[in-house]
Design an enzyme around this catalytic site. Structure first.
Site, short mmCIF file in Angstrom:
data_model
loop_
_atom_site.label_atom_id
_atom_site.label_comp_id
_atom_site.label_asym_id
_atom_site.label_seq_id
_atom_site.Cartn_x
_atom_site.Cartn_y
_atom_site.Cartn_z
N HIS A 189 12.60 -38.32 40.19
CA HIS A 189 11.48 -39.10 40.55
C HIS A 189 11.20 -40.39 39.55
O HIS A 189 10.38 -40.51 38.79
CB HIS A 189 10.22 -38.14 40.48
CG HIS A 189 9.04 -38.62 41.22
ND1 HIS A 189 8.47 -40.15 41.23
CD2 HIS A 189 8.16 -37.91 42.01
CE1 HIS A 189 7.48 -40.38 41.88
NE2 HIS A 189 7.28 -39.02 42.58
N GLU A 294 13.81 -43.45 43.88
CA GLU A 294 14.03 -41.71 43.57
C GLU A 294 15.31 -41.13 44.09
O GLU A 294 14.96 -41.18 45.47
CB GLU A 294 12.84 -40.98 43.82
CG GLU A 294 11.71 -41.65 43.34
CD GLU A 294 10.19 -41.19 44.10
OE1 GLU A 294 10.31 -39.84 44.29
OE2 GLU A 294 9.36 -41.89 44.20
#
Length: 320
Positions: A189, A294
């Protein structure tokens, strides 16, 4: 082991007489972090809670490449807002029922578990540039009782963070150490720091199908050569044919994000109202200074049989 397209080039041992990377452990308990610095000044910091990369500086240590909220919890009380949290074994809210991950919280347990620092290794590439690799581990035996009850499967993760002069490589190795196969999802992330979101374009996704979570998870296809951020964006781009997604700012290359054995990428920016609504996102106006690109395996599920290994990750290149 899966044959990966973007394996790093062979490294040779660093000359013992030359300068080597410095690796230190600072803090105690859930606030412990590992800091590595190259002789040329570049650095990376990894919090043992979640094995979350909270800082990556290039250009001799003068350029911070990752965005970290001013209100990010760095004491192990909750997942870190910013840096590079590790998402495993489920991305987003889990299936409501009937799946092995259904009892887990959003984004799973890896980003809220304390990892073990397994050690370092320094190397030098063919051009004479130094690099240092930090390895972190998490296994089923190290989970909290709550997490173990919610996901009672035997596994082992090794997360390798490799700092080079112009790049940061982050790779996760997942091993099934149990007697039965299991399904999982995985995502890095990554919060990239930028100067002005209005001047940012994300390239390399033309023609790729994506799920738009802002538009009720409807399906679309990227019709423009560049993704521009002009409002809240939360898109899952799936089965991307090329390896590299690029971030351009004010017409100049800023980052190349090179996927390794991963086909999916999430692009996210909370924009004005959602940034204000998140208690750990600060300052509110910093949605202008970050964008998430991500990499992961989140379109469907990865299946890992007994004794098998999955490995995937990314190399982020700072182009300043």
């Amino acid at each position: 082991m899966v044959d990966r397209n973007n394996r790093p080039s062979a490294l040779k041992a660093t000359d013992a007489a030359g300068p080597e990377a410095q690796v230190d452990i600072e803090g105690t308990g859930s606030s412990s972090k590992v800091i590595a610095r190259l002789p040329s000044g570049e650095s990376v910091e990894v919090l043992l809670f979640g094995a979350t990369v909270t800082s990556w500086k290039s250009n001799g240590g003068t350029t911070e490449n990752l965005w970290l909220s001013e209100k990010a919890a760095l004491d192990g009380s909750k997942a870190v807002r910013g840096g590079i949290p590790v998402v495993f074994p489920v991305f987003g809210p889990p299936p409501k029922s009937g799946h092995v991950t259904s009892s887990l919280p959003q984004h799973g347990f890896a980003r809220t578990s304390r990892w073990e620092f397994l050690g370092k290794s320094a190397a030098e590439d063919a051009a004479g540039s130094n690099s240092v690799k930090l390895d972190f581990g998490l296994s089923s035996s190290e989970l909290t009782e709550e997490a173990r009850k919610a996901w009672p499967l035997d596994f082992a993760l090794v997360y390798s963070v490799t700092l080079s002069k112009e790049s940061l490589m982050t790779v996760v190795n997942v091993r099934n150490e149990g007697q039965q196969s299991f399904e999982f999802q995985f995502l890095l992330h990554t919060y990239l720091r930028i100067q002005d979101i209005s001047k940012v374009a994300i390239n390399g996704l033309l023609g790729v199908a994506y799920t738009d979570k802002v538009l009720n998870a409807t399906e679309h296809k990227q019709s423009d050569s560049s993704v521009k951020i002009t409002g809240e964006v939360d898109r899952v781009y799936a089965s991307i044919p090329q390896d590299t997604t690029s971030v351009v700012e004010d017409g100049k290359p800023r980052f190349d994000v090179v996927r390794d054995n991963l086909k999916d990428t999430v692009v996210w920016n909370p924009w004005i109202e959602k940034a204000k609504a998140m208690g750990d996102f600060a300052p509110d106006e910093d949605y202008k200074h970050m964008v998430c690109v991500e990499v992961g395996a989140v379109n469907g599920w990865q299946t890992l049989d007994k004794g098998d290994v999955f490995e995937g990750g990314q190399t982020i290149k700072s182009l300043l």
